[in-house]
Enzyme design. Structure first.
Site, mmCIF file in Angstrom:
data_model
loop_
_atom_site.group_PDB
_atom_site.id
_atom_site.type_symbol
_atom_site.label_atom_id
_atom_site.label_comp_id
_atom_site.label_asym_id
_atom_site.label_seq_id
_atom_site.Cartn_x
_atom_site.Cartn_y
_atom_site.Cartn_z
ATOM 1 N N GLY A 1 -4.132 0.453 9.567
ATOM 2 C CA GLY A 1 -3.865 0.556 10.994
ATOM 3 C C GLY A 1 -4.993 0.100 11.880
ATOM 4 N N VAL B 1 0.657 2.978 6.500
ATOM 5 C CA VAL B 1 -0.346 2.810 7.559
ATOM 6 C C VAL B 1 -1.284 4.011 7.593
ATOM 7 C CG1 VAL B 1 -0.718 2.523 10.040
ATOM 8 C CG2 VAL B 1 1.190 1.353 8.916
ATOM 9 N N HIS B 2 -2.551 3.730 7.391
ATOM 10 C CA HIS B 2 -3.632 4.719 7.436
ATOM 11 C C HIS B 2 -4.805 3.995 8.074
ATOM 12 C CE1 HIS B 2 -5.197 2.605 3.878
ATOM 13 N NE2 HIS B 2 -3.919 2.561 3.524
ATOM 14 N N GLY B 3 -5.977 4.558 8.062
ATOM 15 C CA GLY B 3 -7.119 3.944 8.745
ATOM 16 C C GLY B 3 -7.402 2.505 8.347
ATOM 17 N N ASP C 1 0.874 -1.172 0.000
ATOM 18 C CA ASP C 1 0.000 0.000 0.000
ATOM 19 C C ASP C 1 0.908 1.217 0.000
ATOM 20 O OD1 ASP C 1 -1.754 2.150 0.697
ATOM 21 O OD2 ASP C 1 -3.120 0.713 1.635
#
Length: 167
Positions: free
Chosen positions: A20, A15-17, A11
């Site tokens: 994460g 790390v994003h919503g 990705d």
């Protein structure tokens, strides 16, 4: 006992919503491992990703590619890991260095010049296609899935010329 890799995800946002919280909560993991040579040097990005991981109630660690390979093969304790990388090339490098993954999830790879769409969120270069084909030929299960619970697309042998023509 070495750590257990539950999933590796490509990705380019790292790390994003979705990674994460959503992916972390759907996997049985102890730690998110971000493997990226740039992010390991960027304290601001690390703080942002750490706050997202805390929202998902998991630990997070940051490694360069070489640093993770060394740490993985010298670790013990059997921790369950979710690896997140920016590119398919990193997955191939890790594989060639002896790491094995139960599954490889391809998430978002944004458009940029020289990339062609496989779907609305995944744009590939010729090198990406070659690396995916290599990983497939070596028995890896590769799939596209935005978030858990949505449709999962198995990625098998790709033809870059055909991909370019679909534009």
């Amino acid at each position: 006992m070495q750590p257990i890799i539950q999933l590796i995800r490509v990705d380019n946002r790292l790390v994003h919503g979705q990674t994460g919280v959503t992916w972390s909560n759907s996997l049985d993991i102890d730690t998110i491992i971000v493997i990226d040579d740039e992010t390991v040097q960027n304290i601001f990005s690390q703080k942002l990703m750490t706050s997202i991981a805390k929202a998902g109630s998991v630990h997070i660690a940051f490694y360069s590619i070489a640093g993770f390979i060394d740490a993985y093969f010298s670790a013990s304790g059997g921790k369950k890991l979710f690896l997140v990388v920016k590119s398919i090339q990193v997955v191939r490098t890790l594989y060639e260095q002896g790491l094995r993954f139960p599954r490889i999830n391809i998430g978002n790879i944004h458009y940029e010049r020289g990339r062609y769409p496989l779907n609305k969120k995944m744009y590939l270069t010729q090198q990406d296609v070659e690396d995916l084909n290599y990983l497939n030929e070596n028995g890896n299960e590769i799939f596209y899935q935005d978030v858990p619970g949505t449709l999962s697309e198995k990625i098998e042998r790709l033809d870059f010329e055909r991909l370019k023509a679909r534009r």
